[in-house]
Design a protein around this motif. Structure first.
Motif, PDB file in Angstrom:
ATOM      1  N   ALA A  26      68.329   3.870 -13.932  1.00  0.00           N
ATOM      2  CA  ALA A  26      68.524   3.468 -15.415  1.00  0.00           C
ATOM      3  C   ALA A  26      68.761   4.485 -16.011  1.00  0.00           C
ATOM      4  O   ALA A  26      69.570   4.725 -16.856  1.00  0.00           O
ATOM      5  CB  ALA A  26      67.299   2.589 -15.830  1.00  0.00           C
ATOM      6  N   ARG A  27      67.848   5.549 -15.716  1.00  0.00           N
ATOM      7  CA  ARG A  27      67.726   6.945 -16.339  1.00  0.00           C
ATOM      8  C   ARG A  27      69.147   7.624 -15.943  1.00  0.00           C
ATOM      9  O   ARG A  27      69.700   8.250 -17.077  1.00  0.00           O
ATOM     10  CB  ARG A  27      66.776   7.834 -16.015  1.00  0.00           C
ATOM     11  N   ALA A  54      63.374   6.680 -19.251  1.00  0.00           N
ATOM     12  CA  ALA A  54      62.789   6.758 -18.208  1.00  0.00           C
ATOM     13  C   ALA A  54      61.452   6.209 -18.481  1.00  0.00           C
ATOM     14  O   ALA A  54      60.917   5.352 -17.570  1.00  0.00           O
ATOM     15  CB  ALA A  54      62.473   8.154 -18.002  1.00  0.00           C
ATOM     16  N   GLU A  55      60.928   6.219 -19.639  1.00  0.00           N
ATOM     17  CA  GLU A  55      59.626   5.677 -19.861  1.00  0.00           C
ATOM     18  C   GLU A  55      59.801   4.026 -19.960  1.00  0.00           C
ATOM     19  O   GLU A  55      58.873   3.296 -19.368  1.00  0.00           O
ATOM     20  CB  GLU A  55      58.966   6.292 -21.374  1.00  0.00           C
ATOM     21  N   LEU A  56      60.841   3.759 -20.717  1.00  0.00           N
ATOM     22  CA  LEU A  56      60.716   2.172 -20.995  1.00  0.00           C
ATOM     23  C   LEU A  56      61.216   1.551 -19.606  1.00  0.00           C
ATOM     24  O   LEU A  56      60.402   0.295 -19.463  1.00  0.00           O
ATOM     25  CB  LEU A  56      61.878   1.842 -21.897  1.00  0.00           C
ATOM     26  N   ALA A  57      61.833   1.926 -18.486  1.00  0.00           N
ATOM     27  CA  ALA A  57      62.128   1.489 -17.385  1.00  0.00           C
ATOM     28  C   ALA A  57      60.971   1.485 -16.539  1.00  0.00           C
ATOM     29  O   ALA A  57      60.834   0.735 -15.800  1.00  0.00           O
ATOM     30  CB  ALA A  57      63.335   2.230 -16.916  1.00  0.00           C
ATOM     31  N   ALA A  58      60.366   2.633 -16.740  1.00  0.00           N
ATOM     32  CA  ALA A  58      59.113   2.752 -15.844  1.00  0.00           C
ATOM     33  C   ALA A  58      57.905   1.631 -16.138  1.00  0.00           C
ATOM     34  O   ALA A  58      57.380   1.009 -15.385  1.00  0.00           O
ATOM     35  CB  ALA A  58      58.416   4.000 -16.090  1.00  0.00           C
ATOM     36  N   GLY A 109      49.250   6.839 -19.783  1.00  0.00           N
ATOM     37  CA  GLY A 109      48.916   6.488 -21.164  1.00  0.00           C
ATOM     38  C   GLY A 109      49.497   7.351 -22.156  1.00  0.00           C
ATOM     39  O   GLY A 109      49.329   7.083 -23.432  1.00  0.00           O
ATOM     40  N   ARG A 110      50.753   8.148 -21.813  1.00  0.00           N
ATOM     41  CA  ARG A 110      51.255   8.931 -22.453  1.00  0.00           C
ATOM     42  C   ARG A 110      52.696   8.698 -23.064  1.00  0.00           C
ATOM     43  O   ARG A 110      53.552   8.899 -23.924  1.00  0.00           O
ATOM     44  CB  ARG A 110      51.290  10.298 -22.241  1.00  0.00           C
ATOM     45  N   GLY A 111      53.137   7.652 -22.276  1.00  0.00           N
ATOM     46  CA  GLY A 111      54.868   7.303 -22.174  1.00  0.00           C
ATOM     47  C   GLY A 111      55.172   6.840 -23.664  1.00  0.00           C
ATOM     48  O   GLY A 111      56.195   7.497 -24.111  1.00  0.00           O
ATOM     49  N   LEU A 112      54.544   5.892 -24.229  1.00  0.00           N
ATOM     50  CA  LEU A 112      54.757   5.533 -25.555  1.00  0.00           C
ATOM     51  C   LEU A 112      54.625   6.445 -26.864  1.00  0.00           C
ATOM     52  O   LEU A 112      55.088   6.229 -27.776  1.00  0.00           O
ATOM     53  CB  LEU A 112      54.253   4.008 -25.867  1.00  0.00           C
ATOM     54  N   TRP A 134      62.797  -1.501 -27.566  1.00  0.00           N
ATOM     55  CA  TRP A 134      63.991  -0.910 -28.078  1.00  0.00           C
ATOM     56  C   TRP A 134      63.716   0.324 -28.576  1.00  0.00           C
ATOM     57  O   TRP A 134      62.600   0.368 -29.276  1.00  0.00           O
ATOM     58  CB  TRP A 134      64.868  -1.827 -28.878  1.00  0.00           C
ATOM     59  N   ALA A 135      64.215   1.135 -28.848  1.00  0.00           N
ATOM     60  CA  ALA A 135      64.251   2.574 -29.496  1.00  0.00           C
ATOM     61  C   ALA A 135      65.834   2.841 -29.788  1.00  0.00           C
ATOM     62  O   ALA A 135      66.459   2.573 -29.182  1.00  0.00           O
ATOM     63  CB  ALA A 135      63.686   3.490 -28.403  1.00  0.00           C
TER      64      ALA A 135
END
Length: 141
Positions: A26-27, A54-58, A109-112, A134-135
């Motif tokens: 995805a990335r 990367a974060e949302l897909a993870a 815990g840091r992704g969002l 979404w972002a």
């Protein structure tokens, strides 16, 4: 009188396997598509989008995974706004950024927090099956 034309919109949608490999793909697909749209690799907008995807897909493959179901990546470019959407099939409450960062020695815990820092706006919406996180990013093309 001349009719006004709408701002052109580029759109890319791809379903991917809800695996770590799917999240990596995805990335890669996102930055490749952005480059095709005139947002070069290594630019601030491309790098920010890559981190958000990367974060949302993870999260989709880690927390939103339902065995046998894919997740979906959708990119929309409208004028100077890039919207990134990642949809999964797990029907659980929408994610929120933690109020405080996790302890320094925490593994997750840091992704969002990253998404919150990079995006102009972000959130989640329900869909008939699952949710879409979404972002949006502002940049120049």
């Amino acid at each position: 009188m001349r009719a006004e034309t709408a701002t052109p919109t580029d759109e890319f949608t791809q379903r991917l396997s809800a695996t770590r490999r799917g999240a990596r793909l995805a990335r890669r697909l996102a930055v490749h598509r952005l480059d095709d749209w005139g947002i070069p690799y290594g630019s601030e907008l491309s790098d920010s989008a890559a981190l958000i995807v990367a974060e949302l897909a993870a999260n989709a493959v880690t927390h939103g995974r339902v065995p046998g179901r894919d997740f979906e990546l959708r990119l929309l470019l409208t004028g100077a706004t890039l919207r990134i959407e990642v949809s999964d099939t797990r029907c659980v409450r929408a994610p929120t950024a933690p109020a405080t960062p996790p302890p320094a020695d925490a593994d997750a815990g840091r992704g969002l927090l990253v998404v919150n820092a990079l995006a102009t706006a972000w959130g989640a919406t329900d869909r008939s099956v699952g949710k879409t996180v979404w972002a949006e990013l502002l940049g120049s093309v």
